[in-house]
Motif scaffolding. Sequence first.
Motif, PDB file in Angstrom:
ATOM      1  N   VAL A 158       0.909  -1.052   0.491  1.00 28.34           N
ATOM      2  CA  VAL A 158      -0.337  -0.316   0.189  1.00 28.34           C
ATOM      3  C   VAL A 158       0.740   1.313   0.033  1.00 28.34           C
ATOM      4  O   VAL A 158       0.684   1.817  -0.305  1.00 28.34           O
ATOM      5  CB  VAL A 158      -0.659   0.586   0.880  1.00 28.34           C
ATOM      6  N   GLY A 159       1.766   1.233   0.148  1.00 31.13           N
ATOM      7  CA  GLY A 159       2.862   2.313   1.100  1.00 31.13           C
ATOM      8  C   GLY A 159       3.192   2.516   0.300  1.00 31.13           C
ATOM      9  O   GLY A 159       4.118   3.911  -0.890  1.00 31.13           O
ATOM     10  N   ASN A 160       3.885   1.850  -0.976  1.00 30.53           N
ATOM     11  CA  ASN A 160       4.782   1.770  -2.456  1.00 30.53           C
ATOM     12  C   ASN A 160       3.664   2.089  -3.121  1.00 30.53           C
ATOM     13  O   ASN A 160       4.417   3.369  -4.000  1.00 30.53           O
ATOM     14  CB  ASN A 160       5.484   0.941  -2.570  1.00 30.53           C
ATOM     15  N   SER A 161       1.956   2.023  -3.255  1.00 32.25           N
ATOM     16  CA  SER A 161       1.330   2.351  -4.065  1.00 32.25           C
ATOM     17  C   SER A 161       1.229   3.797  -4.198  1.00 32.25           C
ATOM     18  O   SER A 161       0.884   4.033  -4.993  1.00 32.25           O
ATOM     19  CB  SER A 161      -0.006   1.708  -3.914  1.00 32.25           C
ATOM     20  N   ILE A 162       0.450   4.133  -2.510  1.00 30.83           N
ATOM     21  CA  ILE A 162       0.725   6.139  -2.663  1.00 30.83           C
ATOM     22  C   ILE A 162       1.600   6.792  -3.118  1.00 30.83           C
ATOM     23  O   ILE A 162       1.284   7.428  -3.878  1.00 30.83           O
ATOM     24  CB  ILE A 162       0.515   5.531  -0.527  1.00 30.83           C
ATOM     25  N   GLN A 163       2.973   5.900  -2.881  1.00 30.33           N
ATOM     26  CA  GLN A 163       3.930   6.634  -3.623  1.00 30.33           C
ATOM     27  C   GLN A 163       3.979   6.795  -4.507  1.00 30.33           C
ATOM     28  O   GLN A 163       4.082   8.047  -5.304  1.00 30.33           O
ATOM     29  CB  GLN A 163       5.457   6.285  -3.295  1.00 30.33           C
ATOM     30  N   ALA A 164       3.726   5.846  -5.589  1.00 28.96           N
ATOM     31  CA  ALA A 164       3.704   6.173  -7.047  1.00 28.96           C
ATOM     32  C   ALA A 164       2.681   6.357  -7.640  1.00 28.96           C
ATOM     33  O   ALA A 164       2.483   7.753  -8.189  1.00 28.96           O
ATOM     34  CB  ALA A 164       3.084   4.231  -7.241  1.00 28.96           C
ATOM     35  N   VAL A 165       1.472   6.668  -7.277  1.00 22.46           N
ATOM     36  CA  VAL A 165       0.469   7.489  -7.144  1.00 22.46           C
ATOM     37  C   VAL A 165       1.118   9.117  -6.974  1.00 22.46           C
ATOM     38  O   VAL A 165       0.409   9.795  -7.173  1.00 22.46           O
ATOM     39  CB  VAL A 165      -0.962   7.508  -6.318  1.00 22.46           C
ATOM     40  N   ALA A 166       1.859   9.584  -5.580  1.00 18.86           N
ATOM     41  CA  ALA A 166       1.984  10.882  -5.251  1.00 18.86           C
ATOM     42  C   ALA A 166       2.806  11.503  -6.586  1.00 18.86           C
ATOM     43  O   ALA A 166       2.761  12.771  -6.804  1.00 18.86           O
ATOM     44  CB  ALA A 166       2.595  10.648  -4.125  1.00 18.86           C
ATOM     45  N   ALA A 167       3.786   9.958  -7.123  1.00 19.09           N
ATOM     46  CA  ALA A 167       5.054  10.759  -7.569  1.00 19.09           C
ATOM     47  C   ALA A 167       3.632  10.885  -9.147  1.00 19.09           C
ATOM     48  O   ALA A 167       4.367  11.830 -10.175  1.00 19.09           O
ATOM     49  CB  ALA A 167       6.197   9.983  -8.272  1.00 19.09           C
ATOM     50  N   GLY A 168       3.438  10.634  -9.411  1.00 16.21           N
ATOM     51  CA  GLY A 168       2.133  10.735 -11.006  1.00 16.21           C
ATOM     52  C   GLY A 168       1.457  12.038 -11.118  1.00 16.21           C
ATOM     53  O   GLY A 168       1.405  12.630 -12.057  1.00 16.21           O
ATOM     54  N   ARG A 169       1.020  12.324  -9.441  1.00 19.12           N
ATOM     55  CA  ARG A 169       0.616  13.776  -8.991  1.00 19.12           C
ATOM     56  C   ARG A 169       1.098  14.449  -9.735  1.00 19.12           C
ATOM     57  O   ARG A 169       1.417  15.996 -10.304  1.00 19.12           O
ATOM     58  CB  ARG A 169      -0.090  13.605  -8.014  1.00 19.12           C
ATOM     59  N   GLU A 170       2.357  14.497  -8.904  1.00 17.18           N
ATOM     60  CA  GLU A 170       3.831  15.706  -9.422  1.00 17.18           C
ATOM     61  C   GLU A 170       3.377  15.405 -11.011  1.00 17.18           C
ATOM     62  O   GLU A 170       4.114  16.503 -11.278  1.00 17.18           O
ATOM     63  CB  GLU A 170       5.066  15.160  -8.798  1.00 17.18           C
ATOM     64  N   LEU A 171       3.725  14.848 -11.245  1.00 15.01           N
ATOM     65  CA  LEU A 171       4.469  14.474 -12.784  1.00 15.01           C
ATOM     66  C   LEU A 171       3.164  15.530 -13.956  1.00 15.01           C
ATOM     67  O   LEU A 171       3.295  15.958 -14.663  1.00 15.01           O
ATOM     68  CB  LEU A 171       4.148  12.946 -13.888  1.00 15.01           C
ATOM     69  N   GLU A 172       1.963  15.472 -13.172  1.00 13.28           N
ATOM     70  CA  GLU A 172       0.575  16.264 -13.884  1.00 13.28           C
ATOM     71  C   GLU A 172       0.631  17.881 -13.093  1.00 13.28           C
ATOM     72  O   GLU A 172      -0.415  18.556 -13.345  1.00 13.28           O
ATOM     73  CB  GLU A 172      -0.589  16.130 -12.774  1.00 13.28           C
ATOM     74  N   GLY A 173       1.777  17.932 -12.070  1.00  9.47           N
ATOM     75  CA  GLY A 173       1.688  19.717 -11.794  1.00  9.47           C
ATOM     76  C   GLY A 173       1.222  19.552 -10.388  1.00  9.47           C
ATOM     77  O   GLY A 173       0.793  20.423  -9.737  1.00  9.47           O
ATOM     78  N   ILE A 174       1.000  18.438  -9.861  1.00  6.57           N
ATOM     79  CA  ILE A 174       0.118  18.535  -8.617  1.00  6.57           C
ATOM     80  C   ILE A 174       0.633  18.547  -7.538  1.00  6.57           C
ATOM     81  O   ILE A 174       1.330  17.688  -7.145  1.00  6.57           O
ATOM     82  CB  ILE A 174      -0.877  17.818  -8.437  1.00  6.57           C
ATOM     83  N   GLU A 175       1.615  19.449  -6.799  1.00  5.07           N
ATOM     84  CA  GLU A 175       2.245  19.214  -4.994  1.00  5.07           C
ATOM     85  C   GLU A 175       1.500  17.954  -4.308  1.00  5.07           C
ATOM     86  O   GLU A 175       0.256  17.990  -4.046  1.00  5.07           O
ATOM     87  CB  GLU A 175       1.949  20.530  -4.779  1.00  5.07           C
ATOM     88  N   ALA A 176       2.052  16.618  -4.203  1.00  2.00           N
ATOM     89  CA  ALA A 176       1.868  15.193  -3.709  1.00  2.00           C
ATOM     90  C   ALA A 176       3.029  15.628  -2.553  1.00  2.00           C
ATOM     91  O   ALA A 176       2.906  14.120  -1.690  1.00  2.00           O
ATOM     92  CB  ALA A 176       1.670  14.290  -4.441  1.00  2.00           C
ATOM     93  N   GLY A 177       3.705  16.103  -1.892  1.00  2.00           N
ATOM     94  CA  GLY A 177       4.914  15.457  -1.129  1.00  2.00           C
ATOM     95  C   GLY A 177       4.275  14.884   0.134  1.00  2.00           C
ATOM     96  O   GLY A 177       4.573  14.247   0.332  1.00  2.00           O
TER      97      GLY A 177
END
Length: 181
Positions: A133-152
């Motif tokens: 779950v943690g790795n999946s959330i991190q992947a989604v967060a990087a995807g959001r960053e890729l779209e220009g959305i702050e996801a730190g």
Amino acid sequence: MIRKNNQTLIGSWIIAAGTVASAVNASINVYTGDDDEGLNLIGNTLQATGNGVVANDLESILSASGNVIQAAGNSTIIYSILADLERRDDLNLVIKGNLLQALGGLIAFSETYGTDAPLTNAYKLKGELLEVVGNSIQAVAAGRELEGIEAGHFSALGSWIQAIGAIIVALTITKQDQRRV
């Protein structure tokens, strides 16, 4: 899970230390606004090393493969940190690295779930699932960053969930080894 010797115990604690280092790095970056990746590099290096140590100790091809895939995911993230890449390419590697770690974790989870003593491994199963779950959330967060959305914050949350899961797995393996003595 059949082990050859105590490398699984040692490797699981190396993985846990690495996940904590990466989570601390993610949290520091959220609150300082920094992009320093020093602890993340150390953390992913420890995780890759720990997964390699565990894979070397396992007799099950499936379990060993899951750990090798996780190490490949960590190595992908290490490359994204060390290489001089465009931000987009860096984030794509982070996504792929975290998804590889999640895939390897699912393989480990399925192997643990398929054992003769799932109740004995209940905590280990929960820890492995938290890591996925943690790795999946991190992947989604990087995807959001890729779209220009702050996801730190989202990435830090995923890192800590993964770290908690890794610590639970290491504690469970420690407890199982104490019973074998």
